[in-house]
Design a protein around this motif. Structure first.
Motif, PDB file in Angstrom:
ATOM      1  N   HIS A 166       1.023  -1.352   0.130  1.00  9.88           N
ATOM      2  CA  HIS A 166       0.040   0.012  -0.046  1.00  9.88           C
ATOM      3  C   HIS A 166       0.973   1.205   0.076  1.00  9.88           C
ATOM      4  O   HIS A 166       1.877   1.298   0.793  1.00  9.88           O
ATOM      5  CB  HIS A 166      -0.738  -0.020   1.362  1.00  9.88           C
ATOM      6  N   VAL A 196      -3.056   0.265  -4.197  1.00  6.99           N
ATOM      7  CA  VAL A 196      -3.345  -0.595  -3.039  1.00  6.99           C
ATOM      8  C   VAL A 196      -2.637  -1.985  -3.114  1.00  6.99           C
ATOM      9  O   VAL A 196      -2.407  -2.375  -4.222  1.00  6.99           O
ATOM     10  CB  VAL A 196      -5.027  -0.934  -3.381  1.00  6.99           C
ATOM     11  N   ALA A 252      -5.296  -6.720  -0.474  1.00  3.41           N
ATOM     12  CA  ALA A 252      -6.592  -6.071  -0.133  1.00  3.41           C
ATOM     13  C   ALA A 252      -7.824  -6.694  -0.827  1.00  3.41           C
ATOM     14  O   ALA A 252      -7.620  -7.071  -1.993  1.00  3.41           O
ATOM     15  CB  ALA A 252      -6.686  -4.562  -0.316  1.00  3.41           C
TER      16      ALA A 252
END
Length: 722
Positions: free
Chosen positions: A120, A131, A135
């Motif tokens: 991240h 990201v 995730a």
């Protein structure tokens, strides 16, 4: 961990002026720079700046603990955080982009755009710039398809070289503008246009085929849906992954650890995680995968190092290894240990003031029997016996009107008569000395093995002559496993939250028990291929192996698609499967290359010249090259290469055995789990004839190549390859 007062920021430097990334324009048909690559390249540069700011922010923190120990803990934590934010200039910071569809079709992320990467990254205001691949928002990158777009309008993959963006490939998933039934469209230098198969990304294939050099790379940009299911399985699940060479078993296991540390950090960190590999050369090969994913604190070890209570330098005969690895040895050790208890011969008499308190031999025997029936560990039972004797005495003291409390109980337990009785009835035990006595004392072995091992099996494992002590004993790796079993019978082995176990098909039942103890209250990821089983005492089947591991209900997942090994090489090696593991279906390869396989017969004394020529040709190509041969051939082959002036190194099982790159000569017993761009297998017939499971070794050797396999032989090939 001691309580800490906290952390304090130094004033951070003023951040550079950074603007949000512009929307990437669609490429035109001109000959100038691709505007998408230009825009995405600028976005990559800004992302790296933001990552640098994040690391500087962590480094600006000062550890303010309530005491020196707390400060040291905090400093260590800050160091780990900073290391996890280190930029790797040769590694792309992101490798994909997800454009969610506007409106209801895009779900909770409608109209949003995310770049997917290894970690991240956020801007100074906390907005995500990249990201993490782990995730939930990133999962459609691996799972979305035209049949189930998972809210995506477009999926973009990036090609990189040396950390620089070189190509992109777009796949429109919702039938909107730009959709193309031919599949993903590739643009940029070094790409080949339209993907050859609607289900296969060309950039994905190019990433798989990128030349290898040095340690193993992560596969975070190329995880397939069936692999993703395993990676994201919950922490309570033990999974066994059966996969042919090149199906990504090892990478899947390592990425699962990275996912669990991300999704369940408290549980994993508190319990601890462990990766167990077959040898140090293998650990050297995989050592960079988890750090590249931002996980720098995972312990990686071999089973031999994990169980190193004794120096295992000797080698067992095949028969001895089979008997020592048999699960019956656990019962033999248990009998030998508990046979050390002695019948109480004298009463315990404790003098307190003018009173004498007596516990008879019969009462002592009842206490011992009660503890044994409870199934406690040996050391715990010894500790509890002293407390039981003290409790009997305190009960009588209270019945006589004396006032007793915990201090009285402890004082009685520590008296010389009670301690002497415990030592006489329940003597201390040492696991090393227990195994030493068992294997060197024929009478003790016969008593402990009665009804379990026959005379021939006892003879196979008995030491003759008997060593004088632990230092003079010829310990083997199987003996070290017995010592670990004995240690657990005496004191419980602590359990971890998760264990990744690679090349598990080679483990004996006793080795499985040793690892199972270390994940008894946690879970495991078991990786292996029954066709590559080379150990004489291997369990032989996944249900049997999982039962010995203590995970009988674990699910077995099969990876059927090969990504690493080209179809021509895999088909050649698969000819051995009927003799190795008839129940296994051959894997199918995603890649094919008509020039991947060369089988060359070198007549007469021309093998040295053929080997030198093949090595020289392989070294002209990019990537890594290995010569794999039977162990006893390695010295002569290295001499041949040296005489021909071909620079090379020899893999000896050391931690840095693959650090030098170039050409490496690999003994076949160390080849398992490794991969090279070009592999030259010398004299397959000698590899097959060298040991009882020689065909299994040959199967391993033939499947180490990513791009090219050359088979050199003067002797006849094994019949199954003819």
């Amino acid at each position: 961990m001691p309580a800490a007062s906290g952390m304090q920021h130094d004033p951070p430097p003023d951040p550079p002026t950074l603007t949000p990334a512009p929307a990437a324009a669609e490429p035109d048909s001109g000959t100038g720079p691709d505007p998408v690559l230009v825009a995405e390249g600028e976005y990559l540069s800004r992302s790296r700046q933001f990552l640098r700011l994040m690391r500087e922010d962590v480094l600006s923190l000062r550890a303010l603990g309530g005491d020196p120990v707390s400060e040291e803990y905090l400093k260590s934590d800050l160091y780990r955080r900073a290391e996890a934010l280190s930029d790797l200039p040769d590694t792309p910071l992101f490798f994909g982009r997800l454009d969610y569809a506007p409106g209801a079709d895009g779900g909770e992320f409608a109209g949003e755009r995310f770049h997917v990467g290894r970690r991240h990254v956020h801007d100074p205001d906390g907005h995500p710039v990249v990201v993490d691949w782990r995730a939930p928002v990133s999962r459609p990158f691996y799972r979305a398809s035209p049949a189930d777009p998972m809210g995506l309008e477009l999926r973009r993959r990036f090609g990189f070289s040396g950390g620089q963006l070189t190509a992109h490939e777009d796949e429109v998933l919702t039938g909107g503008p730009g959709a193309d039934s031919r599949g993903p469209q590739s643009r940029g230098p070094g790409t080949v246009g339209t993907a050859p198969d609607a289900a296969v990304s060309r950039i994905l294939i190019e990433e798989i085929e990128r030349p290898r050099s040095g340690p193993m790379r992560d596969i975070v940009a190329t995880i397939a849906p069936d692999q993703d299911d395993i990676v994201r399985a919950g922490p309570e699940h033990t999974l066994c992954v059966q996969g042919a060479p090149g199906t990504g078993k090892t990478a899947v296991g390592l990425h699962r650890i990275a996912y669990l540390l991300y999704a369940f950090p408290a549980r994993m960190t508190r319990g601890g995680v462990l990766v167990i590999g077959p040898n140090r050369a293998f650990l050297s090969y995989i050592r960079n995968v988890l750090p590249a994913l931002g996980e720098v604190d995972v312990t990686q070890t071999t089973l031999a190092d994990l169980l190193a209570r004794v120096p295992a330098r000797a080698r067992d005969t095949e028969r001895a290894a089979q008997v020592k690895g048999d699960p019956r040895m656990a019962a033999v050790l248990r009998r030998a240990l508990w046979a050390g208890l002695r019948e109480p011969a004298e009463p315990v008499v404790v003098v307190r003031g003018s009173r004498r308190w007596r516990v008879s031999p019969g009462e002592l025997a009842e206490l011992v029997a009660e503890l044994r029936d409870r199934g406690v560990r040996y050391a715990a039972g010894r500790e509890m016996l002293g407390h039981r004797i003290a409790h009997v005495i305190l009960t009588r003291m209270e019945a006589a009107g004396e006032t007793c409390d915990d201090r009285t109980h402890e004082a009685v337990r520590r008296t010389r008569p009670v301690r002497a009785a415990v030592d006489a009835i329940w003597p201390k035990a040492d696991p090393v000395r227990l195994v030493l006595r068992l294997l060197s004392d024929p009478a003790l072995l016969a008593r402990a093995a009665e009804g379990l091992l026959d005379e021939a099996e006892q003879e196979a494992i008995r030491w003759d002559p008997a060593p004088r002590g632990p230092a003079s004993a010829g310990w083997s790796t199987a003996d070290a496993v017995l010592v670990d079993e004995a240690g657990d019978l005496i004191e419980r082995t602590p359990s971890l939250a998760h264990v990744v176990l690679d090349e598990a098909q080679d483990l004996s039942p006793m080795e499985c028990r040793a690892i199972g103890r270390r994940c008894a209250t946690g879970a495991a990821t078991v990786l292996g291929d029954l066709a590559q089983s080379t150990a004489p005492a291997a369990a032989g089947s996944w249900p049997g192996m999982l039962d010995h591991l203590g995970k009988a209900g674990a699910e077995v997942r099969v990876l059927e698609t090969g990504y690493r090994v080209p179809r021509q090489i895999l088909d050649y090696a698969n000819q051995l499967l009927g003799a190795l593991a008839p129940g296994l279906a051959p894997a199918r390869s995603l890649r094919q290359d008509p020039g991947a396989l060369t089988v060359r017969h070198a007549s007469g004394g021309t093998l040295p010249a053929a080997l030198a020529s093949a090595c020289a040709a392989a070294l002209d190509d990019p990537g890594s090259t290995a010569v794999i041969a039977a162990d006893d051939q390695v010295p002569s082959l290295t001499g041949t290469l040296g005489a021909a002036g071909v620079r090379h190194s020899v893999l000896d099982g050391s931690v840095d055995g693959l650090a030098g790159g170039g050409l490496v000569v690999v003994p076949v017993t160390l080849a398992k789990g490794l991969e090279f761009d070009h592999v030259i297998v010398v004299e397959p017939g000698q590899i097959a004839a060298a040991e009882a499971r020689g065909l299994h070794r040959l199967y391993v050797a033939l499947t180490r190549a990513v791009s090219r396999l050359t088979v050199l032989h003067t002797e006849p090939l094994p019949a199954v390859l003819c």
